[in-house]
Write an enzyme that holds these catalytic residues in place. Structure first.
Site, PDB file in Angstrom:
ATOM      1  CB  SER A 180      -0.965  -0.060   1.186  1.00  0.00           C
ATOM      2  OG  SER A 180      -1.995   0.873   1.067  1.00  0.00           O
TER       3      SER A 180
ATOM      4  CG  ASP B 195       7.472   4.927 -11.775  1.00  0.00           C
ATOM      5  OD1 ASP B 195       7.990   3.797 -11.659  1.00  0.00           O
ATOM      6  OD2 ASP B 195       6.281   5.097 -12.086  1.00  0.00           O
TER       7      ASP B 195
ATOM      8  CE  LYS C 204      -5.028  -2.148   0.814  1.00  0.00           C
ATOM      9  NZ  LYS C 204      -5.088  -0.733   0.383  1.00  0.00           N
TER      10      LYS C 204
END
Length: 460
Positions: free
Chosen positions: A304, A315, A329
């Site tokens: 999460s 990224d 999740k």
């Protein structure tokens, strides 16, 4: 308009619905109204069905039934049938949740989910009765005080594990690889998890472990980084951010922690059922490390909010992600209070990393895989989000996902990192950092990286 708390959520959400009628579209609208009327009629018939069953239970069940319990069980059944993370909280559970997100609660100190009717341990919280008793991620709690948890909702089981400080409870655990059940007796305590633990590794590498994402997390991280930079006196070769077995928490805290390392760009976005409810968060200028090299540690217990941070830094190539694949999740839960009662915890959106990828059911794949033990190379992966019954599907195939930028490390640096511990390596002891193979490999990476780029000191 409804508002709620976003878990792996931002405080505040708006849900608006309306109908606009115009003369030029009257025929289609009439048709749509007729269809809606038909749907409403079917809905009323189904509500009549519920009322009929409820009445029969009240009047004919072998023992008297508490009306509130019956209704709350029905509501919880409806929500839990949607996905593994939607549920109903009665007034007491809602208060407990609010206390927990503030960083203090009573009980054993276990983050749990439900699987096959049993309570499954996602992660014990550091320095709690559960952690000290040896509860491990992946354990299945089958009995509480000798009584089976089968038939209990997850919330009911959690309520039984909570209690007054000093009171005790016996857990029966089924552990993968163990031939017989494990019996543990735990004494409840007031759980005040230290959300950030930090220290210098070898006087040249900063180490911060975040145990969860509650209201205190980002401030604790800032304090940890500031303190270690002063202790190191300008000699830090980099920072290790340990998110292993961090089950997540508040979305706004994940955004703030990510922002602490980023100067610009998207951190995370959410996409809801209605496009107007979708949101996006961007970084503001300011890097609390002044551009230090960063390694993020993840494993199958990182979930999460942890995955939001790891995904954002990966990224943007702001950090190297090292370890094993995370839990996966990728959904956001909004806690919506029900006036006069408790609240519903409802999955309202999926979240996406800056490249547009959903990690739902997939997890964050580390840039450099390093296993904690040699046995892990042969053992099946621990259960993840995709293994949970009713888990949402991944929708990466329905939208454009940008490829990750190449990993820009000096030549030969990754060769210094080993994927597996050597034969005969000592078993992991949480009191002895030298036995933490993944941590030591992260430190090795940072030192090799620093040696290959001794002049690197960019303010990002």
């Amino acid at each position: 308009m409804k508002s709620g708390m976003r878990m792996a959520g931002v405080v505040g959400a708006a849900f608006l619905a309306g109908t606009v009628l115009g003369p030029v579209v009257m025929p289609p609208v009439v048709s749509a109204v007729a269809q809606e009327t038909g749907k409403n009629a079917e809905t009323y018939r189904l509500l009549d069905l519920f009322a009929d069953v409820f009445g029969r239970v009240r009047n004919e069940y072998v023992e008297p039934v508490n009306d509130r319990d019956a209704i709350e069980n029905a509501i919880n059944g409806m929500l839990q049938g949607l996905d593994p993370h939607s549920s109903y909280m009665n007034a007491r559970s809602f208060r407990d949740m609010q206390v927990q997100t503030r960083g203090e609660f009573g009980g054993l100190g276990i983050e749990v989910s439900q699987e096959g009717g049993y309570v499954k341990v996602i992660s014990p919280i550091d320095d709690t009765p559960a952690a000290r008793a040896g509860v491990k991620p992946g354990d299945l709690i089958t009995h509480l005080n000798g009584k089976s948890v089968q038939g209990l909702t997850l919330q009911e089981a959690v309520e039984q594990m909570r209690g007054e400080r000093g009171s005790s409870i016996k857990l029966t655990i089924r552990r993968p690889g163990a031939d017989t059940p494990i019996e543990l007796s735990l004494t409840r305590d007031v759980i005040r998890p230290q959300v950030a633990r930090f220290r210098l590794e070898g006087n040249d590498v900063g180490y911060v472990r975040l145990a969860s994402f509650n209201d205190q997390t980002e401030n604790a991280l800032r304090n940890a980084v500031s303190t270690m930079r002063k202790q190191a006196g300008g000699t830090l070769k980099g920072l290790i951010l340990d998110l292993r077995n961090n089950p997540g928490g508040l979305l706004d805290q994940a955004v703030q922690v990510s922002d602490d390392f980023l100067e610009q760009g998207e951190i995370v976005s959410t996409r809801a059922r209605r496009p107007d409810d979708s949101q996006r968060w961007n970084a503001k200028p300011g890097d609390i490390t002044s551009g230090e090299r960063v390694v993020v540690l993840v494993n199958g217990g990182s979930a999460s909010a942890s995955e939001i941070v790891a995904g954002a830094l990966q990224d943007h190539r702001r950090a190297i992600v090292l370890g094993t694949k995370s839990f996966g999740k990728g959904s956001v839960q909004t806690v919506i209070p029900i006036p006069g009662n408790g609240a519903i915890r409802l999955t309202t959106a999926r979240y996406y990393t800056p490249s547009g990828r959903s990690i739902q059911g997939l997890g964050i794949t580390p840039d450099i895989e390093v296993l904690a033990t040699r046995q892990e190379d042969k053992a099946p992966l621990r259960d993840r989000e995709a293994d949970l019954r009713g888990a949402l599907s991944n929708d990466n195939g329905t939208h454009e996902v940008a490829p990750l930028p190449p990993l820009k490390l000096p030549a030969g640096v990754t060769d210094k990192v080993s994927r597996l511990p050597p034969e005969g390596a000592p078993a992991f002891d949480p009191t002895k950092p030298e036995t933490d193979f993944q941590l030591q490999q992260a430190a090795t990476l940072l030192r090799a990286w620093s040696a290959a780029e001794p002049q690197r000191r960019a303010a990002r």
